[in-house]
Design a protein around this motif. Structure first.
Motif, PDB file in Angstrom:
ATOM      1  N   ILE A 217       7.236  -2.384  -2.877  1.00  0.00           N
ATOM      2  CA  ILE A 217       5.962  -1.711  -2.612  1.00  0.00           C
ATOM      3  C   ILE A 217       5.551  -1.960  -1.163  1.00  0.00           C
ATOM      4  O   ILE A 217       5.563  -3.097  -0.694  1.00  0.00           O
ATOM      5  CB  ILE A 217       4.865  -2.211  -3.566  1.00  0.00           C
TER       6      ILE A 217
ATOM      7  N   THR B 258       3.417   4.697  -1.066  1.00  0.00           N
ATOM      8  CA  THR B 258       3.107   3.365  -1.592  1.00  0.00           C
ATOM      9  C   THR B 258       2.661   3.447  -3.038  1.00  0.00           C
ATOM     10  O   THR B 258       3.065   2.633  -3.885  1.00  0.00           O
ATOM     11  CB  THR B 258       2.021   2.704  -0.734  1.00  0.00           C
TER      12      THR B 258
ATOM     13  N   LEU C  87       4.504   1.807  -6.448  1.00  0.00           N
ATOM     14  CA  LEU C  87       3.825   1.011  -7.467  1.00  0.00           C
ATOM     15  C   LEU C  87       4.150   1.539  -8.860  1.00  0.00           C
ATOM     16  O   LEU C  87       4.465   0.759  -9.782  1.00  0.00           O
ATOM     17  CB  LEU C  87       2.313   1.040  -7.220  1.00  0.00           C
TER      18      LEU C  87
ATOM     19  N   ALA D  10      -0.072  -4.315  -4.516  1.00  0.00           N
ATOM     20  CA  ALA D  10      -0.012  -2.917  -4.085  1.00  0.00           C
ATOM     21  C   ALA D  10      -1.309  -2.481  -3.416  1.00  0.00           C
ATOM     22  O   ALA D  10      -1.289  -1.655  -2.493  1.00  0.00           O
ATOM     23  CB  ALA D  10       0.291  -2.021  -5.287  1.00  0.00           C
TER      24      ALA D  10
END
Length: 793
Positions: free
Chosen positions: A247, A256, A260, A409
């Motif tokens: 991540i 991103t 996740l 994250a």
């Protein structure tokens, strides 16, 4: 040995039954049990061996069946036999068969006192099974019998593959052979669902040799230890480590969020969605308490099923979530919320969005977990974890794991948002400092492109087209070293300085000299805070005159421009290589060339031709080829050049490109007179100007032009030096009056006092014209004034 009976088949009765009930294999142990030879029973229905017609056969969904049945012996009497049957699907898609086994009581009688059995059961700390040196099961303790759900007294003589799943059973037998041969212990780990379990557990299997008093290996003891807690903790730690690696690989918010979702499937959930709050304003944080309903934008989702059919919202779509939604309950509470589905709130869900209820019903979704995305005190969105293929609901440990992964994250998403916001700010600054559109001039048609670096951010590349007096035009392209806000700000200062210096009509080499001094001063100012403060830049400045069709230019460490004649191939302009700006004290040289009307000048920064996968010479060649395919549209040519030279992922440096197609002014639109230094001859000059304007059909401008020419010529005769020259130039919208002399002293506009006899001429010129000014030349100076035209029809 037969693949169906890989061991000594005389000690255990074994038979293979086709799914239609036909016997296909018959072992020696089965012959000893019931007396039938294989030829007598193979190919016949297995039901003929049943002495009791009421015996319950295995059901269609059974994978294993066990029980005591009455079988007919060949000699006519009935034999009561305990059978264990296991379904065996074919690996190649063939028919399903059943393997039925039964240990022979005569071979494996129940021992009254077995020293080997007593030692194993006494020393075993948990579920234990004992095998002899032929890997036949001798005994199981109560814990193992409960786990496999088979009576302890009935399994003696069976193999490991008979009582457990086939893959694990074969693997265990292979390890037991090694233990028998070497006398060394062995451990193996497996994750499986035992017969007596509701869901799979992680098992540590310890295989140890059993020896007699002389040290001879007499058998094998296998013990099972449930280490599910340790296994899951290790899996969670591995997921956290994987999340920290996967991540945040980029500074892209959407990527991103996708990372996740992908990390958590299938390790934690069957379907994961990531929804983010939209900022209140572009570039602003989402502040203040949230109130329902809440608008969330789907950033990413991922599923164990390709295509994510469970998703109701497509990525990028904005959706409204009411207070009843678990996502909003999690956001408002600021904590994770686990929701069993279906629950009493399902009707409320249907009122909110019937599509979600349909998905719940279609896929059998039984549990969701909503975790808020929070970083640095700011709520960014929510992650929803969904289970439907995994039957176990979310546990408290799952919640802690989801919160840990989401927290990691969240920092990456916040960093990506901050980077995107800063990049957009820098791009906005860069665009505000570059010309919004290029001016329309009588000298050139121009088109331009600017592209920021794909990864390094905005830089200091710039371009400009500056109208000058006499219908001339200046063209400039520059590049400040470095990237970021500082480079953009420096670029803005240099562009402003170039426009200021261009207004006083400096020659290209003189302009670069002044610009070099400015960069030196900027370096000194930037170095005041303890940094090196070095500011470097390159620049190319060119001035084109459509009357003479000549172009003079000079460069300061900048790439050489290209010229494409209207009837020829592209070529590089022979231009002296000046030093980059900021070195100070080094001279610059100008070069002048004559251009045919319709020639195309190509100015660019080094980011266009420099590439990681291509050297500069190859970049020049690609640029030549792209320009050689020139079309009438400069915008199309710009796009073709960028497409040919830039990689698909974008350039590694800023790119500025300026194309200019030259125009020429016909001689019929220019009139020139040499003026004798006699004030008495000003009236005849005015008459000649009026006559020329009549020939040009510009009678309406005669009165103003006559006054301007009279004043400029009179001042040149009174204060200038010979020779004096008057020139009139006009195009579709402008009439230009120029008076040149060899005196280098420039006039100044001043306010005359009440009783002054003079000093009002230039003020009158300024009031009557659109703009006026003076420029220095190598021979002296030129005073010019521009009048707006409305050409006669």
């Amino acid at each position: 040995m037969s693949p169906d009976f890989p061991f000594d088949d005389a000690s255990t009765a074994r038979a293979v039954i086709h799914e239609d009930g036909t016997l296909t294999r018959w072992s020696e142990g089965a012959r000893r049990l019931l007396g039938y030879e294989p030829a007598e029973v193979v190919g016949r229905p297995a039901a003929v061996l049943l002495a009791d017609d009421g015996a319950r056969p295995p059901g269609p969904g059974d994978q294993r069946w066990s029980g005591t049945v009455a079988l007919r012996h060949r000699e006519g009497h009935t034999v009561s036999v305990w059978l264990l049957a296991r379904r065996r699907p074919s690996d190649d898609g063939g028919p399903v068969t059943w393997l039925a086994v039964s240990p022979l009581p005569a071979v494996y009688p129940a021992p009254e006192d077995d020293e080997l059995l007593r030692a194993a059961l006494t020393q075993s700390p948990c579920a234990t099974v004992v095998f002899d040196d032929q890997l036949r099961l001798r005994a199981v303790n109560d814990a193992m019998a409960e786990l496999i759900e088979l009576p302890a007294g009935r399994v003696r003589g069976l193999r490991a593959g008979d009582v457990g799943p086939a893959p694990q059973g074969q693997e265990v037998e292979a390890y037991m052979r090694r233990v028998l041969a070497t006398g060394e212990r062995h451990e193996m780990q497996t994750f499986m669902k035992a017969t007596g379990e509701e869901r799979p557990h992680a098992w540590l299997m310890r295989i140890a040799p059993l020896t007699d008093a002389s040290g001879r290996v007499r058998g094998v003891c296998v013990t099972l230890h449930d280490f599910t807690g340790h296994y899951l903790a290790r899996e969670r730690l591995q997921l956290v480590n994987e999340a920290s690696v996967r991540i945040g690989s980029t500074l892209d918010v959407t990527r991103t969020a996708q990372e996740l979702a992908e990390v958590c499937v299938p390790a934690l959930a069957d379907f994961v969605s990531v929804d983010l709050l939209d900022p209140q304003e572009p570039g602003e944080e989402t502040t203040g308490p949230l109130t329902a309903p809440v608008h969330l934008r789907r950033a990413a989702h991922h599923s164990i099923t390709p295509g994510s059919p469970e998703a109701v919202v497509e990525p990028g779509r904005l959706d409204v979530y009411p207070a009843e939604a678990p996502q909003i309950a999690s956001l408002l509470a600021g904590r994770s919320v686990v929701t069993p589905v279906p629950s009493g709130d399902l009707d409320a869900w249907r009122y909110w969005d019937a599509r979600r209820v349909d998905r719940v019903t279609e896929y059998g979704i039984h549990s969701t977990m909503s975790v808020p995305i929070q970083a640095r005190g700011t709520t960014l969105g929510v992650v929803v974890f969904t289970r439907y293929r995994r039957q176990d609901p979310f546990s408290p440990d799952d919640v802690l794991l989801a919160e840990e992964v989401t927290a990691r994250a969240a920092v990456c998403i916040d960093n990506a948002r901050r980077y995107s916001r800063e990049r957009e700010t820098a791009l906005a600054l860069q665009r505000s400092l570059l010309p919004r559109s290029l001016p329309r001039t009588a000298a050139v048609d121009a088109a331009s492109r600017y592209l920021p670096a794909a990864r390094a951010g905005v830089g200091g590349d710039w371009f400009d087209v500056i109208p000058l007096s006499g219908l001339r035009v200046a063209m400039v392209v520059g590049d400040v070293v470095g990237h970021g806000i500082q480079a953009s700000a420096t670029m803005g200062r240099l562009r402003t300085a170039v426009r200021t210096l261009a207004d006083i009509d400096l020659a290209p080499d003189e302009l670069l000299t002044h610009l070099d001094d400015l960069v030196v001063r900027l370096s000194e100012e930037a170095g005041g805070d303890g940094s090196t403060g070095e500011v470097g830049a390159t620049c190319l400045y060119a001035v084109y005159d459509p009357v003479s069709r000549r172009c003079s230019m000079a460069r300061a460490g900048h790439p050489t421009p290209l010229v494409l004649p209207p009837d020829g191939a592209p070529r590089q302009v022979e231009l002296p290589a000046g030093p980059p700006l900021g070195l100070g004290g080094l001279p610059f040289e100008s070069a002048e060339l004559e251009l045919a009307e319709g020639s195309v000048l190509a100015f660019y920064t080094d980011g266009l031709i420099e590439c990681r996968d291509r050297d500069v010479d190859a970049g020049h060649q690609v640029l030549h080829d792209a320009l050689a395919a020139y079309s009438a549209s400069l915008d199309e040519t710009c796009d073709r050049v960028l497409h040919s030279l830039l990689p698909p992922g974008g350039a590694s440096d800023d790119v500025a490109l300026l194309l200019a197609r030259t125009r020429g002014l016909p001689g019929s639109q220019v009139a020139t007179w040499d003026i004798p230094p006699d004030p008495a001859l000003v009236a005849p000059v005015r008459k000649q100007v009026v006559d020329q304007l009549e020939r040009w059909h510009l009678v309406e401008a005669s009165f103003t032009a006559e006054l301007v020419v009279s004043e400029l010529v009179t001042n040149a005769i009174r204060y200038g030096a010979r020779p004096i020259r008057l020139r009139l130039i006009h195009d579709a919208s402008t009439l230009i009056c120029e008076v040149s002399d060899t005196n280098h002293t420039a006039p100044h506009l001043r306010r005359a006092k009440t009783f002054d006899e003079g000093g009002r001429g230039l003020l009158l010129v300024a009031q009557l014209t659109q703009r006026w000014g003076s420029r220095h030349t190598s021979e002296g100076k030129t005073i010019w004034a521009e009048l707006g035209l409305f050409e006669e029809e």
